[in-house]
Motif scaffolding. Structure first.
Motif, PDB file in Angstrom:
ATOM      1  N   PHE A   1       0.832  -1.205   0.000  1.00 10.03           N
ATOM      2  CA  PHE A   1       0.000   0.000   0.000  1.00 10.03           C
ATOM      3  C   PHE A   1       0.862   1.249   0.000  1.00 10.03           C
ATOM      4  O   PHE A   1       0.593   2.210  -0.729  1.00 10.03           O
ATOM      5  N   SER A   2       1.921   1.248   0.801  1.00 16.39           N
ATOM      6  CA  SER A   2       2.807   2.419   0.872  1.00 16.39           C
ATOM      7  C   SER A   2       3.500   2.669  -0.457  1.00 16.39           C
ATOM      8  O   SER A   2       3.608   3.812  -0.909  1.00 16.39           O
ATOM      9  N   VAL A   3       3.970   1.588  -1.075  1.00 19.79           N
ATOM     10  CA  VAL A   3       4.613   1.731  -2.378  1.00 19.79           C
ATOM     11  C   VAL A   3       3.618   2.255  -3.411  1.00 19.79           C
ATOM     12  O   VAL A   3       3.925   3.149  -4.207  1.00 19.79           O
ATOM     13  N   GLY A   4       2.400   1.694  -3.381  1.00 16.99           N
ATOM     14  CA  GLY A   4       1.374   2.155  -4.315  1.00 16.99           C
ATOM     15  C   GLY A   4       1.035   3.615  -4.117  1.00 16.99           C
ATOM     16  O   GLY A   4       0.824   4.360  -5.084  1.00 16.99           O
ATOM     17  N   LEU A   5       0.998   4.049  -2.848  1.00 13.01           N
ATOM     18  CA  LEU A   5       0.702   5.449  -2.551  1.00 13.01           C
ATOM     19  C   LEU A   5       1.813   6.347  -3.083  1.00 13.01           C
ATOM     20  O   LEU A   5       1.550   7.436  -3.613  1.00 13.01           O
ATOM     21  N   SER A   6       3.047   5.896  -2.952  1.00 10.74           N
ATOM     22  CA  SER A   6       4.176   6.679  -3.462  1.00 10.74           C
ATOM     23  C   SER A   6       4.123   6.798  -4.983  1.00 10.74           C
ATOM     24  O   SER A   6       4.372   7.878  -5.543  1.00 10.74           O
ATOM     25  N   VAL A   7       3.792   5.702  -5.640  1.00  8.10           N
ATOM     26  CA  VAL A   7       3.671   5.721  -7.100  1.00  8.10           C
ATOM     27  C   VAL A   7       2.534   6.647  -7.524  1.00  8.10           C
ATOM     28  O   VAL A   7       2.670   7.436  -8.467  1.00  8.10           O
ATOM     29  N   LEU A   8       1.405   6.544  -6.796  1.00  8.20           N
ATOM     30  CA  LEU A   8       0.262   7.410  -7.109  1.00  8.20           C
ATOM     31  C   LEU A   8       0.635   8.875  -6.934  1.00  8.20           C
ATOM     32  O   LEU A   8       0.283   9.729  -7.763  1.00  8.20           O
ATOM     33  N   SER A   9       1.337   9.192  -5.859  1.00  2.59           N
ATOM     34  CA  SER A   9       1.770  10.570  -5.621  1.00  2.59           C
ATOM     35  C   SER A   9       2.650  11.065  -6.762  1.00  2.59           C
ATOM     36  O   SER A   9       2.508  12.206  -7.227  1.00  2.59           O
ATOM     37  N   TRP A  10       3.561  10.214  -7.197  1.00  3.17           N
ATOM     38  CA  TRP A  10       4.463  10.576  -8.298  1.00  3.17           C
ATOM     39  C   TRP A  10       3.688  10.834  -9.581  1.00  3.17           C
ATOM     40  O   TRP A  10       3.930  11.823 -10.285  1.00  3.17           O
ATOM     41  N   LEU A  11       2.719   9.965  -9.887  1.00  2.00           N
ATOM     42  CA  LEU A  11       1.933  10.126 -11.112  1.00  2.00           C
ATOM     43  C   LEU A  11       1.080  11.399 -11.051  1.00  2.00           C
ATOM     44  O   LEU A  11       0.973  12.133 -12.044  1.00  2.00           O
ATOM     45  N   LEU A  12       0.461  11.641  -9.899  1.00  2.28           N
ATOM     46  CA  LEU A  12      -0.356  12.843  -9.756  1.00  2.28           C
ATOM     47  C   LEU A  12       0.491  14.104  -9.866  1.00  2.28           C
ATOM     48  O   LEU A  12       0.056  15.109 -10.435  1.00  2.28           O
ATOM     49  N   THR A  13       1.697  14.043  -9.329  1.00  5.62           N
ATOM     50  CA  THR A  13       2.599  15.196  -9.419  1.00  5.62           C
ATOM     51  C   THR A  13       2.976  15.469 -10.868  1.00  5.62           C
ATOM     52  O   THR A  13       2.970  16.629 -11.323  1.00  5.62           O
TER      53      THR A  13
END
Length: 557
Positions: free
Chosen positions: A178-190
């Motif tokens: 979940f943490s890794v997915g959240l980091s990836v999501l943050s990167w994509l949204l940025t």
């Protein structure tokens, strides 16, 4: 396993019972009125979550019964649907009354019902989403269990301990995923936000005035101002427009803005903002505002334009864009950007201002709305530090997770209400939820003033994690704001769940409710910073002009 519901499928009775109860509870009132789609979505999500809880709870009870109770009892989905429709027919009159009590509290006309088709479609979408998430989590857990459990030592000698270890390891693995997915999501949204930040609205053209960042004379190139910034440096009233409204001689306002695309650290960008202040002659203006932006770099035009009208353009506004994502994403995934970026700007500008002659420098004030308010307050240790470092502050719609604000709320005078506290009889800090509210206290107010603007029904201010498990103080007897429905009660988990939808709808209300503070900010800025000697009639004309502004959304910005 919770499965996605299909026509003709069967439903777990325990899950369906808890799900339908959750739907009934979801119809109870919250801070803001909900349109049909909002209510349908809330109820759909409530059914899905309640269903999952019911299934898990029953299976736990069944296991504890050691076989005396069945693992599951099922009924056809259409039977559950009929029961739900019958229940809706009974509860909907109450739900409409509840919603009307909320609408009355925020100053909206009553309604006689919902758009049932829209509500039904939103309910289907909400429940499908909840079931899909539940099914995905369950599938992920099973796969990780299948991967981890065979490798856990002690399978033969200590099977119970091995199973417990496998379960714990599986949960830890899911949290890591979940943490890794959240980091990836943050990167994509940025990435997506940064791309959008470079797409300028053609309505706003590059300023020609040397008093604006992004102009040909500016140290900040137009291409690095950003989507939100161009609306600030290319917008606002001109000196002629200010004179027309106020009737006094006006100057062209100074607006300094450093976009997120400007290379360098926050400290380097803040120093560039100071260089821009020097270049534009901001030291010669009567008042200087450090404005904290929302997540995307946005500033409420009603507030900053009203500020310039009040002071006849003898002003300078300086801001720094720390990110390009909207406030909800920024607050959830990268809250440190608001803290670090705004603090760097405050520190640099304050240090520059302190070097100016004390008897010949502009009045220094700070302003922030929503995440901008959080960022501004993050630059100071407490209210005393804020007052010692500035000559006034206007902070609107402050998020509930802001430490300085929370400390001020908790330090209020005995007997004063939590939604609108009184601190030291209003000597230094005051709160308001309506135009003129800062003047209701008749005692003295020190020249260096702090004004908190917060509506009693603003979910950004009042909804936080603690609402999940603890009744909030603002719903206690004697503490409730008049802007909150008397029918609203705290329900564990549910109130926070409803608050998430309220966050989305926080600007879909009249100007004096929810998370909308443009007009009220003008009153706050007037009380804190004064004006350029305007008559009462001129101030009313400024207020009238600002009230004509279009509705803007600090939530999505």
């Amino acid at each position: 396993m919770v499965k996605v519901v299909r026509i003709g499928s069967r439903l777990d009775i325990a899950g369906a019972a808890v799900g339908l109860a959750a739907v009934a509870v979801s119809l109870t009132p919250s801070l803001l009125p909900r349109p049909a789609w909002g209510q349908g979505l809330v109820s759909g999500l409530a059914f899905g979550v309640g269903y999952g809880i019911g299934v898990l709870a029953w299976r736990g009870i069944a296991r504890l019964s050691r076989g005396r109770l069945p693992q599951a009892a099922e009924a056809r989905a259409w039977i559950v649907a009929l029961i739900g429709v019958a229940g809706a027919a009974v509860i909907m009159p109450f739900a409409v009354d509840w919603q009307n009590s909320v609408r009355e509290a925020v100053g909206m006309p009553a309604t006689d019902g919902f758009d049932w088709l829209v509500a039904a479609l939103a309910f289907a979408a909400g429940s499908w989403l909840a079931f899909a998430i539940g099914r995905g989590v369950a599938a992920g857990y099973r796969r990780l269990w299948a991967l981890i459990s065979p490798r856990m030592p002690g399978q033969e000698t200590r099977p119970r301990l091995a199973r417990a270890g496998s379960g714990a390891a599986t949960v830890v693995a899911m949290l890591v995923v979940f943490s890794v997915g959240l980091s990836v999501l943050s990167w994509l949204l940025t990435l997506a936000s940064e791309h959008a930040n470079r797409q300028y609205d053609p309505e706003y053209v590059q300023p020609t005035s040397a008093l604006r960042s992004g102009s040909p004379d500016s140290l900040v190139p137009w291409e690095q101002i950003g989507q939100a910034g161009v609306k600030i440096v290319a917008g606002g009233p001109t000196a002629d427009e200010i004179e027309l409204v106020t009737g006094v001689e006006a100057q062209e306002p100074i607006r300094v803005y450093v976009g997120v695309d400007v290379p360098g650290s926050f400290e380097e960008k803040a120093q560039l903002a100071v260089d821009e202040l020097e270049r534009t002659g901001a030291a010669d203006r009567s008042i200087l505002m450090i404005a904290g932006t929302t997540g995307s770099g946005w500033l409420d035009p009603a507030a900053i334009d009203g500020f310039e009208y009040l002071h006849a353009g003898d002003t300078a506004i300086v801001s720094l864009q720390y990110g390009a994502t909207g406030s909800p994403v920024s607050a959830l995934l990268t809250p440190e950007l608001s803290q670090d970026g705004t603090t760097a700007l405050v520190d640099a500008v304050t240090a520059w201002w302190n070097e100016l002659p004390a008897d010949d420098r502009p009045q220094l004030v700070v302003y922030g709305l929503s995440l901008g308010s959080f960022g501004i307050q993050s630059a100071y240790d407490d209210i005393d530090d804020l007052r010692a470092s500035t000559q006034g502050a206007v902070l609107a719609g402050t998020p509930s997770f802001t430490p300085v604000w929370s400390a001020a709320q908790d330090a209020r005078d005995a007997g004063s209400p939590y939604p609108l506290p009184v601190l030291d009889e209003g000597l230094e800090v005051r709160w308001s939820d309506a135009w003129g509210g800062l003047e209701t206290l008749t005692g003295p107010w020190e020249p260096t003033r702090v004004a908190y603007l917060q509506h009693g029904n603003d979910p950004i201010v009042w909804i936080g994690p603690r609402v999940i498990w603890s009744k909030p103080e603002w719903l206690e007897d004697g503490q409730r704001s008049e802007q909150v429905s008397e029918d609203m009660v705290w329900i564990p988990v549910v109130t926070a769940f409803q608050g998430v939808i309220d966050l989305i709808l926080s600007t879909a209300v009249p100007e004096d409710a929810g998370h909308k503070y443009g007009n009220l900010a003008v009153d706050g800025l007037h009380q804190v910073t004064g004006d350029a000697g305007l008559s009462d009639e001129a101030v009313e004309r400024v207020r009238f002009v600002i009230e004509q502004y279009d509705t803007f959304s600090p939530v999505s910005n």
